[in-house]
Motif scaffolding. Structure first.
Motif, short mmCIF file in Angstrom:
data_model
loop_
_atom_site.label_atom_id
_atom_site.label_comp_id
_atom_site.label_asym_id
_atom_site.label_seq_id
_atom_site.Cartn_x
_atom_site.Cartn_y
_atom_site.Cartn_z
N LEU A 1 0.92 -1.26 0.10
CA LEU A 1 -0.25 0.16 -0.08
C LEU A 1 0.86 1.09 -0.06
CD1 LEU A 1 -3.25 0.62 0.23
CD2 LEU A 1 -2.68 0.73 2.65
N LEU A 2 1.88 1.29 0.75
CA LEU A 2 2.82 2.31 0.84
C LEU A 2 3.70 2.68 -0.17
CD1 LEU A 2 4.07 2.29 4.74
CD2 LEU A 2 2.36 3.79 3.79
N PHE B 1 2.53 5.02 -3.10
CA PHE B 1 2.44 6.48 -2.95
C PHE B 1 3.73 6.60 -3.44
CE2 PHE B 1 -0.61 5.54 0.35
CZ PHE B 1 -1.65 6.76 -0.09
N GLY C 1 -5.37 10.12 0.62
CA GLY C 1 -4.66 8.96 1.21
C GLY C 1 -4.56 8.80 2.53
N ARG C 2 -4.89 9.76 3.38
CA ARG C 2 -4.44 9.88 4.71
C ARG C 2 -4.93 8.47 5.39
NH1 ARG C 2 -5.14 15.37 3.79
NH2 ARG C 2 -3.69 16.48 4.68
N TRP D 1 -5.05 5.48 4.08
CA TRP D 1 -4.22 4.29 3.71
C TRP D 1 -3.14 4.54 4.76
CZ3 TRP D 1 -7.75 1.86 1.75
CH2 TRP D 1 -8.42 2.47 0.49
N ILE D 2 -2.66 5.64 5.17
CA ILE D 2 -1.49 5.82 5.94
C ILE D 2 -1.84 5.02 7.51
CG2 ILE D 2 -0.29 7.43 7.12
CD1 ILE D 2 0.28 7.45 4.40
#
Ligand SMILES: Nc1ncnc2c1ncn2[C@@H]1O[C@H](COP(=O)(O)OP(=O)(O)OP(=O)(O)O)[C@@H](O)[C@H]1O
Ligand SMILES: Nc1ncnc2c1ncn2[C@@H]1O[C@H](COP(=O)(O)OP(=O)(O)OP(=O)(O)O)[C@@H](O)[C@H]1O
Ligand SMILES: [Mg+2]
Ligand SMILES: [Mg+2]
Lengths: 305, 516, 349, 314
Positions: free
Chosen positions: C149-150, C153, D230-231, D233-234
């Protein structure tokens, strides 16, 4: 006469500053009765060509939008529908072989330059913060003109430049602006939503961009370089009506001389901007309109200094 | 156990319980009573319907028809909470504990209204310690359940029931996973419980336990109650016959010529694994035509020994020799290819892939070689034929080779594993607790197969906690304790009592377990 | 309540429940259209027309399904082995970057040689992107849900960096996009004049290949074994680590093909937004297909059809096109539910 | 300013805590779901819903706290949908989560466009203002960093404590943790695994929505499309980073936020002028992955995470 059927296709929601100017101009024209306007927002570039075709099939006469991320496919669609006029935001120039596609862009470097002069006069620390979304030409060009204007007032001014990697993250833009204020900026260039809010909270000044937000931040926003899409659109509508629409670069209709851009009225800051700066602004503006002075169009990514 | 309880009041009444799963009738109109202070043993083959019946009684399954009454009150069906409040406590065949919580937390779980602001830890601990004292269930309330041994976990399960004031205790195969010592402790606890007026139903496949502990025996076969008798009025052999429906004789051990050394460990050590010790300078020889029995309380290094021989780990020190030579690469594949058959301890977790069908499970170790595959392409026909052969030859009862193995009973799963390893005609067989949880019929069958392999010259390592099993089958017996291996004792050279001394950890000279 | 397996699902069950799910979705969409002030009754017809009503519509649906087949396969392959690859998006971009790097003139080879080379290189890049989390998982036990997932980004920012740096089209007037692919590096169109390209054909081939791998090869067997019971697989001698790594290579490679096909087939150049979440939608596609490769094709067509149809419908009746995503999400959730209920019966106990 | 100066300044830490606040809410929410055994990938969409619902309530005349309440309710509603599909019906948590994110996001945008069709610049509300805590805010460094935040930030910190207490000190917390570790243990004690999980997912989703609401009601004062950015997912990463413990998750959130605050500032140092800005934006993600590698050996995953529980089936 029958209103012209116009369709707008935007890759971002219409709240995005850049698109909001196009959208607003179209709504104005519709209110005037010149056009019938429909639009689709937030279209991903993958879907862009499909949406173009759908509107083309539905009999729209003029299709406006932005094809920076879908150049090639969009041009193919235009080629398939030679009877429909396409007025599209693009980094490229018109193609004489594609007679029904005209391009435009936000060439409001003139106004940005003038707002830079004011910013240069207003900063006491000589440190200006600039927060942008992405370093695309449409953003870079205005930032560079703004910086040139500020240096005109004071060549010693330094700039902090940051890109947040998103068009829509005001909290992030705001935090970035805070960081710049902490590091000495006392005037902020508000390319994104959120920057003026940071300025307001910390009692520093901001310069608006593309739209005029002084009403929301009366104590904060000194001046703004505004884009008027109306001359561009109205010209296109007239051509379509007259049946003379052709491949052309409509970019010039964003120039100040064409009324495509302007410096917003000082409003609440009337009388608070140093006379010297105002004089310089007036002088340059006259020269620009007269065509004796032109602001450099520089699309390179601006860097902190 | 505590004398017969004929006059005592009935505490639990099962009335014509019927439960079907699709076409299968797991319980067919089963009725019986349990009286106060009584211990009933529930007997039956694998898949006879014992667990199903107990799950219905506890409200985890809903019966198709019939009713359960506790202290004269009929329980609402399918409601474990009602069963709990009525005083029924159940220790499941597979424990139901949360490893991430302490003993105390597991016990207290669900005993208080969920919306209470907090719970009285000190009070709970006090209460648990009282129960620990009264029933002789030693366990630390503040230990993390994940770090407990199987025996301790079971005590926690029993404490859970007692903490809720259970008057009826149900234990589903409680001794299947216990060491002999732990089994004795469990029975001591049960005796105390009965003395305090509790009633017990327990399920077991071990007939001597049934004879020792129960007052009455209830036998199920194919979901039907086929016998209900006073324990005193019967014996092991009769019970076995009642369960299976036919007479079962223990396999006879014929003399077999002893062959050469097939596999050998010399001075092998392995690192400890958490609480379980690794091997400590172990010497072991397995010869053809011999069953080598490995006696010992579980968790004393059996797993490490099995894994070294089976290719799962390589010795940290010392050497392993196969047919006199040190193998170049030692892995499960190398072991299998070299003719070593491995029957793992846990058929559900390591022995099979529950969601694979029988065919796929049958070739789990062999899929990479012809005829099951060539150059990476599977030959499914060959695999299916292989599975059919095992099903026929080893009497695996199942709907067919396309059945997911999850749906088989433990005994039939075990037969498939047995078949898949024996079909390759291995010359070394490593069997780790091969009959755990199996009914007497299946158990006898597995033993017969091991003896047959020995008869044709294979060497067998039989790991078991059941000393009787070891003594009955083994030609040579080693005892393992804390990773140390005793010398090999020839068949008949040691009595149970003498081996018991070794089992308790005596007799191992410091560092000289090579004294064979 | 309890779920019981249905031994022999009736035809009414297997057809009726999914149909019901679709009907409910259309009903919800109609209701929302009405709320937005549009005539609700025309909704169904317009969706069908928008998705399948013309050659153009049909080909657009196939077009949008193409990357979803690739990402769906990528996810299906990984999930079979319980490798939770949530990073197909990143792998897609890795493939796209390679395509844009090699296809813009770096290699001046004839099409027949160039396209396979680019596709292989793209697959390799995607594979490497998934390899990192997989090795972190097998080596250090790091949860791959999070790392994949990370990495989405990180990779997207990396692409952005490339597009503003070395990959930036020198003739692109500053916009962050790559140069155009040379004609030899373009996947040809299947139908001249319409957008459908041979990426779609490649996707179908990929599905067939993956089916073969899963059903007929030892690798497929190993991947399923590792997915269903890692401990037993290890015991039996299946090399768990290497199998996971092979799975990662295959899965990452498939996702990268989505990027390859979008750039070489559809767009002809790389921008930062070639994927509106194809990597994430691939997860939905894969699960809808119950991880079956041919099911992935069907599910991708379904997802694409619903989206294209609903998008066009909402434009036709003049309601915000966000309705299309609402419909898609509703259709997905209801369809997954319906598919489950064809195999299980609900018992209220 | 060099990095040391930055790290020692109160304003830097104040920024870190501001940036962390929405993450704390949402990560706590995800933690509750996962502790009960449900992976909630709906988080991103539920944050969008919360951001919109809270803001819209205030915009249409409700009070700020009413907005907070409505945001939570809206989040819980989507939580309920998620829970019904994943718990009793046992559908894939991956699909349902992503589906909920898609549905929640699209429904929000759809509603926004219907509610405000004519607006080209989103309207603003009077958002939560910083509320310095008397006395405490005068402590050097710590005061301006921690005790001069908006009430929602204090709420976030309070919730960390509350969730810890509930998880480890109450019967409810026991049941919740057991449901995520071994649901059979819960069922055997006469509790309903379904009810506990549904409740946990709803409560957790409520907190996620609060995280979203923080963006529109405290960090900023109007609603934008895609502003959650996207916060969510973080937060999923933060929960893993925090080994499913509230305290560690809080630390993770602050660390992540600190990286973010730091990268913004470092961009303006001479270092920043040379490197592409994307490198800085990548930093928090890369450091998170690195931190996971370091932490992972000790992490305790709830054993039944993503495993549906159906009595009578196996
Ligand atoms: N949930 C279920 N669904 C379908 N069939 C089941 C289920 N549970 C049990 N059965 C069937 O019911 C029969 C009885 O199973 P049960 O668990 O009661 O056996 P058992 O007597 O406890 O066996 P063992 O001695 O191996 O523990 C089995 O043959 C099995 O096939
Ligand atoms: N869902 C199911 N469908 C069919 N049969 C089932 C199902 N669940 C359980 N069973 C049956 O229930 C029986 C009991 O299961 P259990 O877990 O007690 O295994 P077992 O036979 O006792 O094996 P072991 O002793 O190795 O644990 C098995 O024989 C199996 O056939
Ligand atoms: Mg049983
Ligand atoms: Mg059993």
């Amino acid at each position: 006469a029958e209103p012209v059927k116009v369709a707008g296709i935007y890759t971002v929601p219409v709240e995005q500053q850049w698109v909001s100017r196009i959208h607003k101009a179209a709504e104005t024209a519709q209110a005037r009765g010149d056009i019938d306007y429909a639009f689709t927002e937030n279209v991903s570039n993958t879907d862009y060509a499909r949406v173009m075709r759908e509107y083309a099939e539905k009999g729209y006469q003029l299709i406006i939008g932005e094809i920076f991320g879908a150049e090639q496919e969009a041009r193919e669609v235009a080629a398939d529908y030679p009877d429909i006029a396409f007025l599209l935001g693009s980094s490229f120039k018109e193609d004489p072989a594609l007679a029904n596609l005209a391009v435009f862009d936000n060439y409001i470097q003139d106004a940005a330059y003038l707002s830079g002069i004011i910013a240069g006069a207003m900063t006491k620390t000589g440190n200006i913060g600039m927060v942008g979304g992405f370093p695309i030409p449409e953003v870079n060009r205005l930032m560079n003109a703004f910086m040139a204007g500020a240096h005109e007032m004071n060549p010693e001014i330094t700039f902090q430049v940051s890109f947040i990697g998103s068009w829509f993250d005001p909290p992030k833009a705001k935090e970035t602006a805070f960081a710049m204020i902490e590091q000495g900026a006392d005037v902020l260039y508000a390319e994104r939503f959120g920057v003026s809010d940071a300025a307001q909270e910390r009692n520093v000044l901001a310069i608006g961009n593309v739209i005029d937000t002084q009403a929301d931040y009366p104590e904060t926003v000194v001046a703004s370089a505004i884009w008027h899409f109306e001359p561009t659109l109205d010209h296109a509508i007239a051509e379509v009506k007259a049946g003379t629409f052709k491949a052309a670069d409509y970019g010039v209709y964003s120039f100040m001389a064409e009324g495509g851009s302007s410096l917003a009225p000082l409003g609440t800051f009337e009388g608070k901007v140093p006379e010297a700066a105002l004089a310089l602004v007036a002088e340059r503006e006259a020269a620009i309109r007269a065509g004796t002075f032109s602001v450099e169009i520089n699309d390179e990514e601006p860097k902190s200094s | 156990m505590a004398g017969t309880a004929h006059k005592a009041p009935v505490v639990l009444r099962l009335d014509r319980i019927t439960k079907t799963f699709g076409a299968l009738t797991a319980n067919d109109a089963i009725s019986f009573d349990l009286r106060e202070g009584e211990v009933i043993a529930l007997l039956g083959e694998n898949g006879a319907g014992k667990t199903t019946l107990m799950n219905i009684l506890f409200g985890q399954y809903t019966a198709d028809s019939g009713s359960v009454a506790v202290f004269g009150k009929t329980l609402p069906p399918g409601n474990p909470r009602a069963a709990l409040t009525a005083g029924v406590g159940m220790v499941h065949q597979h424990f139901t504990l949360a490893d991430n919580m302490t003993v105390l937390e597991n016990i207290v779980l669900g005993t208080q209204p969920l919306w209470k602001a907090g719970f009285n830890r000190a009070g709970a601990r006090q209460r648990i310690l009282e129960l620990v004292g009264a029933y002789g269930l030693s366990v630390d309330p503040d230990a993390l359940v994940g770090s407990l041994t199987v025996g301790e976990r079971q005590r926690v399960e029993i404490l859970k029931a007692l903490y809720r004031d259970a008057r009826i205790l149900i234990l589903d195969e409680p001794t299947a996973v216990l060491t002999p010592q732990e089994t004795d402790d469990l029975f001591a606890t049960l005796r105390k419980a009965v003395a305090l007026g509790l009633s017990v139903i327990f399920i077991s496949h071990k007939l001597h336990e049934v004879m020792a502990v129960s007052d009455r025996v209830v036998v199920l076969r194919h979901g039907r109650l086929v016998a209900e008798t006073e324990t005193a009025a019967t014996d092991k052999y009769t019970l076995a016959e009642l369960m299976v429906g036919a007479r079962i004789d223990p396999p006879a051990v014929q003399a077999a010529p002893v062959g050469r050394v097939l596999i050998e460990l010399e001075n092998v050590s392995t690192p400890d694994r958490g609480a379980a010790p690794g091997l400590k300078s172990v010497h072991l020889k397995i010869r053809g035509g011999q069953i080598v029995g490995l006696a010992g309380v579980s968790g004393n290094g059996q797993a490490a020994l099995f894994d070294v021989l089976g290719g799962l780990i390589t010795p940290a020190r010392g050497v392993l020799r196969r047919d006199g030579a040190v193998p170049g690469r030692w892995s499960p594949r190398a072991a299998v290819a070299g003719g070593i058959a491995r029957i793992p301890e846990d058929r559900h977790k390591t022995g099979t892939i529950p969601d694979f069908n029988l065919t796929e499970n049958a070739v789990l170790e062999l899929y990479g070689q012809p005829p099951f595959s060539r150059r990476g392409w599977l030959n499914r026909g060959a695999a299916r034929a292989f599975a059919r052969r095992i099903i026929d030859a080893y009497d695996v009862r199942c709907p067919g080779p396309e059945t997911r193995i999850r749906l088989l009973s433990g005994g039939n799963m075990q037969k498939l594993i047995l078949g898949r390893v024996l079909e390759t005609v291995p010359d070394v067989i490593l069997a780790n607790q091969p009959v755990r949880g199996l009914d007497i019929g299946a158990l006898t069958y597995v033993h017969e197969q091991l003896l047959a392999a020995r008869g044709r010259g294979a060497g067998v390592l039989l790991i078991s906690e059941d000393l009787d099993e070891i003594m009955a089958l083994s030609d040579v017996i080693h005892v393992i304790s804390e990773g140390r291996l005793s010398p090999g004792f020839e068949r008949g050279s040691k009595t149970t009592a003498e081996l018991g001394v070794w089992l308790a950890g005596h007799g191992f000279g410091e560092g000289d377990s090579d004294a064979a | 309540m309890r779920l019981e397996p249905v031994a022999q699902p009736t035809l009414i069950r297997t057809i009726g429940l999914p149909a019901l799910a679709l009907a409910a979705t259309v009903a919800i969409a109609s209701l929302l259209a009405m709320v937005a002030g549009a005539p609700p009754l025309s909704v169904l017809g317009l969706i069908l027309q928008g998705a399948f009503g013309s050659k153009f519509a049909l080909l657009e649906t196939l077009n949008r399904a193409t990357p979803l087949i690739f990402t769906g396969l990528a996810v299906a392959v990984a999930f079979r082995a319980r490798l939770w690859n949530i990073g197909a998006e990143a792998q897609l971009y890795a493939g796209a970057v390679v395509t844009a790097t090699l296809g813009t003139g770096a290699l001046a080879w004839p099409s027949g040689l160039l396209l396979p080379s680019i596709a292989s290189a793209a697959m390799l890049a995607g594979a490497i992107v998934l390899l990192v989390p997989t090795v972190l998982k097998t080596r250090f036990g790091v949860d791959e849900v999070v790392t994949t997932l990370l990495l989405n980004f990180v990779v997207l920012l990396w692409v952005s960096m490339l597009l503003e740096g070395p990959l930036k089209d020198p003739m692109g007037m500053g916009w962050p996009k790559s140069a155009r692919l040379i004609p030899e590096a373009r996947l040809p169109r299947i139908v001249e004049g319409l957008r459908l390209h041979w990426g779609f054909g490649l996707a179908l081939i990929a599905a067939a290949v993956i089916w073969l791998v899963q059903a007929r090869t030892t690798l497929g067997y190993e991947m399923r074994a590792v997915g269903l019971n890692r401990a037993a697989a290890k015991f039996a001698g299946i090399p768990v680590g290497p199998v996971l790594i092979k799975t990662a290579l295959l899965s990452g490679g498939l996702a990268a093909l989505a990027g390859f096909s979008e750039v070489a087939g559809l767009k002809g150049s790389l921008t930062l937004d070639i994927s509106p979440g194809f990597g994430y939608t691939g997860i939905i596609v894969a699960m809808l297909a119950l991880l079956n490769p041919f099911g992935v094709v069907v599910a991708a067509l379904f997802v694409a059809g619903v989206f294209v149809g609903a998008d066009s419908m909402s434009r036709a009746v003049g309601v915000p096109t966000y309705l299309a995503d609402i419909m898609l999400a509703t259709a997905l959730l209801l369809m997954v539910l319906a598919l489950m209920l064809t195999r299980f019966r609900v018992r209220w106990a | 300013m060099d990095i040391v100066d930055i790290l020692l300044s109160a304003s830097f830490w104040a920024a870190a805590i501001r940036i962390a606040s929405p993450l704390i809410f949402a990560a706590l929410g995800e933690l509750i779901c996962e502790r009960a055994g449900v992976l909630n990938l709906g988080i991103e969409g539920i944050m969008v819903v919360g951001a919109f619902a809270g803001w819209m309530t205030v915009y249409s005349g409700g009070g700020l706290w009413a907005g907070v309440g409505v945001a939570m309710l809206a989040g819980m509603l989507f939580g309920l949908l998620h829970a019904v599909l994943t718990v009793p019906f046992g559908l894939s948590q991956h699909v349902v989560g992503l589906g909920i994110t898609m549905l929640a996001t699209a429904l929000t945008y759809f509603s926004y466009r219907l509610a405000l069709p004519e607006v080209t610049s989103p309207p603003k509300i009077e958002a939560f203002q910083p509320l310095p805590v008397p006395v405490l805010s005068d402590i050097p460094v710590l005061g301006p960093a921690v005790f001069s935040q908006t009430p929602l930030t204090y709420l976030a910190f309070g919730l960390v404590i509350a969730v810890s207490v509930i998880l480890y000190r109450t019967p409810l917390g026991l049941a919740l943790r057991a449901a995520g570790e071994n649901p059979a243990a819960v069922a055997a004690q006469g509790l309903s695994v379904g009810a506990i999980r549904i409740g946990a997912v709803m409560a957790g989703s409520g907190l996620m929505a609060l995280g979203g609401a923080f963006l529109t009601m405290s960090a900023f004062n109007s609603f934008f499309f895609e502003m959650v950015n996207g916060r969510g997912w973080i937060c999923i990463a933060l929960v893993v980073f925090g080994s499913w413990r509230p305290g560690k998750t809080l630390i993770g959130a602050i660390l992540f936020a600190a990286f973010d605050a730091l990268q913004v500032r470092v961009q303006q140092t001479p270092l920043g002028a040379d490197l592409p800005y994307q490198i800085f934006l990548m930093m928090p993600y890369l450091l998170s992955i690195l931190a996971l590698v370091v932490m992972s050996r000790r992490a305790q995953v709830p054993a039944a995470l993503m495993v549906p529980f159906n009595k009578g089936e196996r």
